[in-house]
Design a protein around this motif. Sequence first.
Motif, PDB file in Angstrom:
ATOM      1  N   PRO A  60       0.822  -1.216   0.000  1.00 49.29           N
ATOM      2  CA  PRO A  60       0.000   0.000   0.000  1.00 49.29           C
ATOM      3  C   PRO A  60       0.857   1.267   0.000  1.00 49.29           C
ATOM      4  CG  PRO A  60       0.017  -1.016   2.175  1.00 49.29           C
ATOM      5  CD  PRO A  60       0.732  -1.965   1.261  1.00 49.29           C
ATOM      6  N   ILE A  61       0.278   2.329  -0.507  1.00 48.91           N
ATOM      7  CA  ILE A  61       0.928   3.637  -0.416  1.00 48.91           C
ATOM      8  C   ILE A  61       0.453   4.252   0.897  1.00 48.91           C
ATOM      9  CG2 ILE A  61       1.162   5.937  -1.404  1.00 48.91           C
ATOM     10  CD1 ILE A  61       0.732   4.753  -4.148  1.00 48.91           C
ATOM     11  N   VAL A  62       1.395   4.421   1.819  1.00 53.01           N
ATOM     12  CA  VAL A  62       1.103   4.982   3.132  1.00 53.01           C
ATOM     13  C   VAL A  62       1.987   6.203   3.319  1.00 53.01           C
ATOM     14  CG1 VAL A  62       1.099   4.539   5.618  1.00 53.01           C
ATOM     15  CG2 VAL A  62       0.552   2.682   4.015  1.00 53.01           C
ATOM     16  N   ASN A  63       1.393   7.294   3.755  1.00 53.33           N
ATOM     17  CA  ASN A  63       2.108   8.560   3.921  1.00 53.33           C
ATOM     18  C   ASN A  63       2.793   8.991   2.623  1.00 53.33           C
ATOM     19  OD1 ASN A  63       1.368   8.768   6.627  1.00 53.33           O
ATOM     20  ND2 ASN A  63       3.128   7.553   7.279  1.00 53.33           N
ATOM     21  N   GLY A  64       2.173   8.655   1.493  1.00 56.24           N
ATOM     22  CA  GLY A  64       2.662   9.123   0.205  1.00 56.24           C
ATOM     23  C   GLY A  64       3.626   8.201  -0.522  1.00 56.24           C
ATOM     24  N   PHE A  65       4.071   7.102   0.120  1.00 58.98           N
ATOM     25  CA  PHE A  65       5.051   6.226  -0.535  1.00 58.98           C
ATOM     26  C   PHE A  65       4.669   4.760  -0.405  1.00 58.98           C
ATOM     27  CE2 PHE A  65       7.448  10.055   0.407  1.00 58.98           C
ATOM     28  CZ  PHE A  65       8.031  10.311  -0.826  1.00 58.98           C
ATOM     29  N   GLY A  66       4.987   3.991  -1.453  1.00 57.82           N
ATOM     30  CA  GLY A  66       4.758   2.557  -1.471  1.00 57.82           C
ATOM     31  C   GLY A  66       5.690   1.909  -2.469  1.00 57.82           C
ATOM     32  N   ARG A  67       5.399   0.635  -2.802  1.00 53.36           N
ATOM     33  CA  ARG A  67       6.236  -0.091  -3.767  1.00 53.36           C
ATOM     34  C   ARG A  67       5.344  -0.870  -4.726  1.00 53.36           C
ATOM     35  NH1 ARG A  67      11.341   0.296  -2.531  1.00 53.36           N
ATOM     36  NH2 ARG A  67      12.024   0.659  -0.426  1.00 53.36           N
ATOM     37  N   MET A  68       5.861  -1.040  -5.967  1.00 53.24           N
ATOM     38  CA  MET A  68       5.145  -1.867  -6.932  1.00 53.24           C
ATOM     39  C   MET A  68       6.125  -2.417  -7.959  1.00 53.24           C
ATOM     40  SD  MET A  68       3.060   0.585  -9.502  1.00 53.24           S
ATOM     41  CE  MET A  68       3.895   1.555 -10.726  1.00 53.24           C
ATOM     42  N   PRO A  69       5.839  -3.617  -8.474  1.00 51.27           N
ATOM     43  CA  PRO A  69       6.694  -4.183  -9.512  1.00 51.27           C
ATOM     44  C   PRO A  69       6.301  -3.632 -10.888  1.00 51.27           C
ATOM     45  CG  PRO A  69       5.039  -5.778  -8.876  1.00 51.27           C
ATOM     46  CD  PRO A  69       4.853  -4.576  -7.997  1.00 51.27           C
ATOM     47  N   VAL A  70       7.311  -3.277 -11.656  1.00 50.30           N
ATOM     48  CA  VAL A  70       7.114  -2.901 -13.061  1.00 50.30           C
ATOM     49  C   VAL A  70       8.212  -3.626 -13.823  1.00 50.30           C
ATOM     50  CG1 VAL A  70       7.038  -1.049 -14.763  1.00 50.30           C
ATOM     51  CG2 VAL A  70       6.218  -0.629 -12.450  1.00 50.30           C
ATOM     52  N   GLY A  71       7.807  -4.541 -14.677  1.00 49.11           N
ATOM     53  CA  GLY A  71       8.799  -5.352 -15.372  1.00 49.11           C
ATOM     54  C   GLY A  71       9.509  -6.252 -14.381  1.00 49.11           C
ATOM     55  N   ASP A  72      10.834  -6.195 -14.377  1.00 46.47           N
ATOM     56  CA  ASP A  72      11.619  -7.043 -13.471  1.00 46.47           C
ATOM     57  C   ASP A  72      12.170  -6.276 -12.275  1.00 46.47           C
ATOM     58  OD1 ASP A  72      13.413  -5.478 -14.792  1.00 46.47           O
ATOM     59  OD2 ASP A  72      14.795  -7.101 -15.321  1.00 46.47           O
ATOM     60  N   THR A  73      11.609  -5.098 -12.001  1.00 51.46           N
ATOM     61  CA  THR A  73      12.128  -4.245 -10.929  1.00 51.46           C
ATOM     62  C   THR A  73      11.011  -3.837  -9.981  1.00 51.46           C
ATOM     63  OG1 THR A  73      13.739  -3.356 -12.494  1.00 51.46           O
ATOM     64  CG2 THR A  73      13.414  -2.118 -10.468  1.00 51.46           C
ATOM     65  N   ILE A  74      11.331  -3.792  -8.697  1.00 47.46           N
ATOM     66  CA  ILE A  74      10.402  -3.250  -7.706  1.00 47.46           C
ATOM     67  C   ILE A  74      10.744  -1.772  -7.559  1.00 47.46           C
ATOM     68  CG2 ILE A  74       9.591  -3.340  -5.320  1.00 47.46           C
ATOM     69  CD1 ILE A  74       8.954  -5.883  -6.797  1.00 47.46           C
ATOM     70  N   TRP A  75       9.770  -0.906  -7.850  1.00 43.70           N
ATOM     71  CA  TRP A  75       9.978   0.535  -7.822  1.00 43.70           C
ATOM     72  C   TRP A  75       9.336   1.145  -6.583  1.00 43.70           C
ATOM     73  CZ3 TRP A  75      12.635   3.384 -11.457  1.00 43.70           C
ATOM     74  CH2 TRP A  75      13.000   2.717 -12.626  1.00 43.70           C
ATOM     75  N   ARG A  76       9.944   2.172  -6.070  1.00 42.49           N
ATOM     76  CA  ARG A  76       9.329   2.977  -5.025  1.00 42.49           C
ATOM     77  C   ARG A  76       8.395   3.954  -5.739  1.00 42.49           C
ATOM     78  NH1 ARG A  76      11.943   6.967  -0.564  1.00 42.49           N
ATOM     79  NH2 ARG A  76      10.170   6.842   0.840  1.00 42.49           N
ATOM     80  N   VAL A  77       7.194   4.119  -5.215  1.00 40.75           N
ATOM     81  CA  VAL A  77       6.204   4.983  -5.854  1.00 40.75           C
ATOM     82  C   VAL A  77       5.700   6.016  -4.862  1.00 40.75           C
ATOM     83  CG1 VAL A  77       5.475   3.230  -7.515  1.00 40.75           C
ATOM     84  CG2 VAL A  77       4.293   3.404  -5.327  1.00 40.75           C
TER      85      VAL A  77
END
Length: 154
Positions: A106-123
């Motif tokens: 989940p995005i909590v306090n404005g930041f979270g994580r998600m996979p895009v392709g083969d990388t986990i990105w900070r969002v």
Amino acid sequence: MELFAQAAAYGPWAWIVGGLILLGLELVVPGGFLVWLGIAGILTGLLTLVQPLAWPVQWLVFGTLALGSILVWTRLARHRRLASAAPELNQRTDRLIGQEAVLASPIVNGFGRMPVGDTIWRVSGPDLMAGQRVRITGADGAVLRVEPVEESLP
């Protein structure tokens, strides 16, 4: 001093040959500025062929032509944008803009994580639950900005 005496003996041809040597050196030492010095030398020689000038005046003409041509070249080169077959080649985050993905955490306090392709990105974005479908709208360095995707009903 003998070199200057010899160049003075050849007169305008010394400038023309010197200019051609500078143009040839540009092939060996690329960088762009020797072309303009070579052209200035050739033009100085041609001008001296038509109108004989004293050596100090010839140097002044050469310096003025060289400086002027380099300034014009840098101004034109600064505004020229090279077309590329892959304009986003080294801008990985720019290639991701517009793609959709699902939040891994989940995005909590404005930041979270998600996979895009083969990388986990900070969002970054509004607070959302894990599993929410989001669209990438931009990037701040290595942090992707996302917004929720509105699901349309059939």
